[in-house]
Scaffold this motif. Structure first.
Motif, PDB file in Angstrom:
ATOM      1  N   GLY A   1       5.034  -3.626   3.109  1.00  0.00           N
ATOM      2  CA  GLY A   1       5.346  -5.045   3.130  1.00  0.00           C
ATOM      3  C   GLY A   1       5.595  -5.550   1.725  1.00  0.00           C
ATOM      4  N   TYR A   2       5.638  -6.866   1.583  1.00  0.00           N
ATOM      5  CA  TYR A   2       5.887  -7.502   0.292  1.00  0.00           C
ATOM      6  C   TYR A   2       4.556  -7.918  -0.346  1.00  0.00           C
ATOM      7  N   VAL A   3       4.390  -7.637  -1.606  1.00  0.00           N
ATOM      8  CA  VAL A   3       3.149  -7.954  -2.301  1.00  0.00           C
ATOM      9  C   VAL A   3       2.912  -9.470  -2.321  1.00  0.00           C
ATOM     10  N   ASP A   4       1.775  -9.882  -1.843  1.00  0.00           N
ATOM     11  CA  ASP A   4       1.369 -11.298  -1.832  1.00  0.00           C
ATOM     12  C   ASP A   4       2.349 -12.195  -1.075  1.00  0.00           C
ATOM     13  N   GLU A   5       3.068 -11.615  -0.092  1.00  0.00           N
ATOM     14  CA  GLU A   5       4.010 -12.390   0.719  1.00  0.00           C
ATOM     15  C   GLU A   5       3.757 -12.098   2.202  1.00  0.00           C
ATOM     16  N   PRO A   6       2.606 -12.514   2.726  1.00  0.00           N
ATOM     17  CA  PRO A   6       2.277 -12.178   4.118  1.00  0.00           C
ATOM     18  C   PRO A   6       3.240 -12.766   5.141  1.00  0.00           C
ATOM     19  N   GLU A   7       3.717 -13.990   4.906  1.00  0.00           N
ATOM     20  CA  GLU A   7       4.624 -14.613   5.870  1.00  0.00           C
ATOM     21  C   GLU A   7       5.965 -13.891   5.899  1.00  0.00           C
TER      22      GLU A   7
ATOM     23  N   LYS B   1       9.843 -10.015   8.426  1.00  0.00           N
ATOM     24  CA  LYS B   1      10.802  -8.917   8.238  1.00  0.00           C
ATOM     25  C   LYS B   1      10.338  -7.600   8.857  1.00  0.00           C
ATOM     26  N   PHE B   2       9.019  -7.370   8.889  1.00  0.00           N
ATOM     27  CA  PHE B   2       8.478  -6.159   9.504  1.00  0.00           C
ATOM     28  C   PHE B   2       7.861  -6.557  10.839  1.00  0.00           C
ATOM     29  N   VAL B   3       8.486  -6.133  11.916  1.00  0.00           N
ATOM     30  CA  VAL B   3       8.071  -6.575  13.247  1.00  0.00           C
ATOM     31  C   VAL B   3       7.695  -5.371  14.107  1.00  0.00           C
ATOM     32  N   GLU B   4       6.953  -5.648  15.155  1.00  0.00           N
ATOM     33  CA  GLU B   4       6.588  -4.597  16.107  1.00  0.00           C
ATOM     34  C   GLU B   4       7.288  -4.855  17.429  1.00  0.00           C
ATOM     35  N   ILE B   5       8.032  -3.866  17.894  1.00  0.00           N
ATOM     36  CA  ILE B   5       8.770  -3.970  19.147  1.00  0.00           C
ATOM     37  C   ILE B   5       8.482  -2.721  19.973  1.00  0.00           C
TER      38      ILE B   5
END
Length: 206
Positions: A146-152, A157-161
């Protein structure tokens, strides 16, 4: 890219930025260093004279933006041209394909590498029929956390399907009837300038 060269036992040349800018001197640099493989953005490749390529040059790797078909065909008639595709969030390279000097007409992104999964989905994250455009989602072992310190942003952008963790590329892709993946553009405002990614929203926020 550094790892690709060194792990293959190759010599890697690290040049001052001034020598890597577009211009006739770039061709002289290739000849002087006896370069066999180079990875360049299409915006640089089109500035390199193709009438007298270095005899040492075997392979050109292009990526980061779509390359003009005539430029691809010209260089593909002289050496192996490989188009690569992949976002940083998926460890940069996720697919590649050799460019044919006679038939290259479309911005194809190649076939997925081993352990990389491609899914073309609609706005409801449902699979589209072959021959219909959709957003490319990437799955596999190479995805970033993921993105550092960017939880939202990470959640967006990273989703579970269907139990799979996927990265939304934002790239509009068409799975052609011949099985090739063709780049059509973006589903958002992001664009590439001289091979560099530009996010208008980031600029507007500053």
């Amino acid at each position: 890219d550094i790892g690709c060269a060194l792990l293959a036992g190759s010599t890697l040349f690290v040049e001052p930025p001034g020598l890597l800018s577009p211009g006739p001197h770039f061709l002289d640099l290739l000849k002087e260093r006896n370069i066999t493989h180079m990875d360049v953005p299409p915006s640089l490749l089109k500035t390199i004279p193709s009438d007298q390529p270095p005899s040492s040059l075997q392979t050109i790797i292009i990526g980061g933006e779509a390359c003009a078909p005539d430029v691809v065909r010209t260089w593909a008639s002289k050496c192996l041209v490989v188009n690569v595709y992949g976002p940083t969030e998926a460890t940069v390279c996720t697919s590649l394909g050799a460019c044919d000097s006679k038939t290259w007409e479309r911005p194809l992104i190649g076939q997925p590498l081993a352990n990389v999964d491609y899914f073309i989905l609609d706005e409801n994250q449902k699979p589209v029929a072959q021959g219909c455009p959709g957003e490319l989602y990437i799955g596999g072992v190479q995805l970033a956390k993921g993105y550092v310190d960017e939880p939202e942003l990470t959640a967006r952008k990273f989703v579970e399907i269907d139990g799979m963790r996927l990265y939304r590329t934002g790239d509009l892709i068409l799975r052609c009837e011949d099985g090739e993946y063709q780049f059509l553009g973006r589903v958002d405002r992001q664009f590439k300038l001289r091979g560099m990614l530009v996010e208008p929203e980031e600029i507007e926020a500053k």
